[in-house]
Design an enzyme around this catalytic site. Structure first.
Site, PDB file in Angstrom:
ATOM      1  CD  GLU A  84      -2.863  -0.794   0.029  1.00 19.35           C
ATOM      2  OE1 GLU A  84      -3.172   0.308  -0.234  1.00 19.35           O
ATOM      3  OE2 GLU A  84      -3.260  -1.725  -0.730  1.00 19.35           O
ATOM      4  CB  SER A 139     -48.816 -28.387  41.444  1.00 18.25           C
ATOM      5  OG  SER A 139     -50.067 -29.420  41.591  1.00 18.25           O
TER       6      SER A 139
END
Length: 772
Positions: A179, A459
């Site tokens: 780059e 329950s």
């Protein structure tokens, strides 16, 4: 005659001020850009998302862990299997042994260094751990935790910040060679490169080459937009010069490595090489090979075009171009080139959209975090949040729920994909939440039934009633006889209520512990009414349920709507011996530098009589062994001595099971979102999910320790009288001191029947018997 002014003088009079004005404006604009460059670069450069981690896997000899489970954890952490352990984050398997090099990690209690260890397995047990270098035995090894989620900033950028010294030199070399070869020589812009690129682009009639330096690329990504205009290019050049004027090359390079855009994951933007390494290869940047580093560098030119998941051929070709460039510059030799170009990309599957795999658990984490932190801080300050999630338990819960619901639909002739469910798993001692499943599609971040489905609990309410009774030992013991006969309650308006048993039968006089174990409804209602509905609701509140509940008698049989999370808190208190500790999903929170921000210590409050809770837990063990939960032991070992309770609501709309072993508590709900009947009771639905889950994840036996003030005696259930071990049907039950029956049955008469839980208690009870 008027004297004429010379032309140069007129030019100076009119043009010079204009030029001065333009220059002043240019200087002012450059000054403005300079302030902007410095203020952003010297302040908080990035909004770093909070990282959320699971509970780390702590390895110790004797723990229940299969080799397969360890390998699954290593795979999830991105460890690489090889023929030799040649670096951090690698492992090898040889027979029943696994050798690995752990990664260093900074935990809330200090930094853990990398260790080379060898683990030995014996069936489903981790038999031993030793240092692979010195062969010394080790008592504990902690793996780094899984990253399970992030809390992103509003712009959805994500990154893992890296310092320049943490970046592999091969990456820097490849990046600069590809780059910006003159990065350390230019001052922010490279005029020759700009002119060369302009000439090439002019000849091609389109943009085919860029002339930007790394500094210009950083400016474009960090400060500017992606618009392609001459004005933006001018700004980019000026700001690049200013950046180079104020800051050193290494600082600029480090910022570039963290800022560069390298891909998209749904709405999440992948920025920086640190995150890209994790996103594409599932490993830290420092562990990547030359081939993998070259692929990341190649993506800088076009992250979408060279995406290795969508375009693997392009990505490999671009990687090879980077590698050949390095070879041409004599930065790598021919052997390295051949090795690197010959390797497969090694890309790992990604989580779609960057979403967490555990949305139900993360909803709970967010709830708890937002009590202590601002949303902006969570999304931008780079916090590290260590949670209680146990991936092994979570996986077992998800698998059990999904597979069992499908089987229930098939065997029950139900329409497919109509059953839903929820699961919560906790550590009974600490209140840490180990797993949360919000529905059969556990990865789907939709309605979270574990936290938000408020359903009748049936329950599951009964233990609160029996606890309230047992806290009154002068009136109730486990052997107290209750009447299980038809019962009708009539209200002033003429309405009536007649509770019935699930089997539609009456059972006459039954001892209290069997009424609970078999979930007899008329007996329970009579008990609750005798104690008082308000007293029962007080018991529920003390157990940790703070939702307002109605005061009608029907609440005694579970006409109370709670979420699975609330039910879990209630049973957590029972499993912890009457000591309530708020359920928690977070252990520690650190800032970006690893300093503690918030601790979530264990907070315990005694809310019930430990002796009464002990009696209740013994009754719940009997409920699993001989009562409504007995189907558990069709596939689980009775040695686990599980305590638990089933729950079924009217019309078989809701199926519940809450149970706990020594180190695992879990609550399961099964039902339908449209509230239609499932045809399932607690034992035929939710209990089976619970059983499958514990069978997979494993659990320690529940060993109840009798608190002070509890004695154990043999009793005759039918009469409630004292008995002895050799008498037919005699049962060994605990009693709060001075509440045990004193009168003996016919068989028990003449025989001393106590058998205390320990020798000291035996001596005390013997003296009491002598001096009675």
């Amino acid at each position: 005659m008027e004297k004429r002014v010379a032309a140069p003088a007129r030019w100076r009079r009119f043009v010079a001020p204009a030029v001065a004005t333009v220059v002043s404006m240019l200087v002012a604009y450059v000054f403005y850009l300079d302030v902007n460059v410095r203020s952003q670069f010297e302040g908080k450069r990035w909004a770093v998302p909070a990282s959320v981690y699971a509970r780390p896997l702590e390895l110790y000899p004797g723990m229940k862990l299969t080799r397969r489970q360890l390998l699954e954890e290593l795979q999830a952490l991105g460890y690489q299997q090889s023929s030799s352990v040649d670096g951090v984050g690698s492992f090898k398997v040889h027979g029943r042994h696994v050798t690995l090099a752990t990664r260093p990690f900074r935990f809330w209690d200090g930094r853990e260094l990398s260790r080379y260890v060898e683990l030995s397995f014996d069936n489903s047990t981790l038999a031993g751990i030793r240092d692979a270098r010195s062969s010394q035995p080790l008592s504990l090894v902690r793996l780094e935790p899984r990253l399970i989620a992030k809390i992103y900033p509003g712009h959805n950028e994500d990154r893992i910040l890296v310092r320049l010294e943490q970046v592999p030199q091969a990456l820097i070399t490849a990046l600069l060679a590809t780059e910006d070869r003159n990065f350390y020589q230019h001052h922010g812009i490279a005029p020759r490169s700009i002119l060369r690129a302009a000439w090439v682009n002019l000849r091609a009639g389109r943009t085919v080459q860029g002339g930007s330096t790394l500094t210009q690329q950083l400016v474009k990504n960090f400060y500017l937009t992606n618009e392609r205009t001459l004005w933006r290019k001018i700004n980019e050049a000026i700001m690049a010069l200013l950046l180079e004027f104020h800051y050193g090359k290494d600082e600029i390079l480090e910022a570039y490595l963290n800022e560069i855009y390298l891909g998209q994951d749904g709405q999440r933007s992948i920025h920086g090489f640190g995150l890209a390494a994790r996103f594409y290869f599932g490993r830290p940047l420092q562990e990547l090979s030359l081939s993998q580093l070259a692929m990341l560098v190649g993506m800088v030119k076009g992250p979408s075009y060279y995406d290795p998941r969508r375009h693997p051929e392009r990505a490999v070709a671009r990687r090879n171009l980077v590698l050949h460039t390095l070879a041409e510059m004599d930065l790598i030799d021919e052997s390295q080139l051949q090795t690197a170009t010959g390797k497969a990309p090694g890309i790992v599957p990604g989580t779609p959209g960057g979403l967490t795999r555990y949305p139900a658990f993360m909803e709970l984490v967010r709830r708890q975090l937002y009590r202590d932190y601002r949303d902006d801080d969570l999304r931008s300050e780079g916090m590290q949040i260590f949670t209680t999630l146990e991936p092994v338990a979570q996986a077992a819960a998800e698998q059990a729920l999904t597979e069992r619901l499908e089987k229930l639909e098939q065997t029950g002739d139900l329409e497919m994909d109509t059953l839903e469910g929820a699961v919560l798993v906790t550590d009974p001692a600490s209140g840490e939440i180990l797993a949360v499943v919000g529905g059969r599609k556990a990865r789907f971040a939709g309605f979270n039934r574990a936290l938000n489905a408020v359903r009748p609990i049936g329950s599951l309410m009964k233990p609160a009633i029996y606890l309230a009774a047992l806290e009154r030992p002068e009136r109730y013991t486990l052997i107290t006889l209750l009447e299980d006969e038809p019962l009708t309650l009539t209200w002033p308006n003429g309405d009536s209520w007649s509770p019935r048993n699930y089997d539609l039968q009456s059972h006459g006089q039954v001892p209290l512990y069997l009424a609970l174990a078999h979930s007899y409804n008329p007996a329970t209602v009579r008990l609750g009414l005798d104690i008082g509905v308000d007293e029962v609701l007080d018991s529920v509140r003390r157990l940790g349920v703070f939702r307002p509940l109605n005061r009608y008698p029907s609440v005694l049989l579970g006409a109370a709507e709670l979420s699975p999370l609330e039910v879990t808190q209630m049973y957590q208190t029972l499993a912890n011996g009457g000591f309530r500790s708020p359920l928690r999903a977070i252990r520690e929170v650190l800032d970006a530098d690893g300093e503690p921000l918030q601790r979530y210590p264990l907070d315990i409050e005694q809310v019930a009589d430990p002796a009464a809770v002990y009696l209740l837990n013994r009754a719940l063990q009997i409920a699993v062994r001989d009562g409504t939960g007995r189907a558990l032991y069709q596939q689980l070992s009775p040695a686990l001595d599980i305590a638990g309770k089933t729950g079924t609501t009217d019309g078989l709309r809701d199926s519940w099971f809450a149970g706990y072993a020594g180190d695992r508590l879990a609550v399961v709900w099964v039902g339908r979102d449209d509230n239609k009947s499932t045809g399932l009771s607690g034992s035929s639905g939710a209990l089976r999910v619970w059983r499958d889950m514990i069978k997979t994840m494993g659990a320690q036996p529940l060993v109840l320790v009798a608190p002070q003030g509890v004695q154990q005696v043999w009793v005759e259930p039918e009469s409630g009288l004292r008995s002895r071990e050799t008498c037919a049907g005699a049962v060994w039950l605990p009693f709060i001191e001075d509440s045990a029956p004193v009168q003996y049955s016919e068989c028990g008469a003449g025989g001393f029947s106590e058998r205390p839980a320990n020798p000291l208690q035996q001596g005390i009870d013997l003296l009491k018997e002598i001096f009675r």
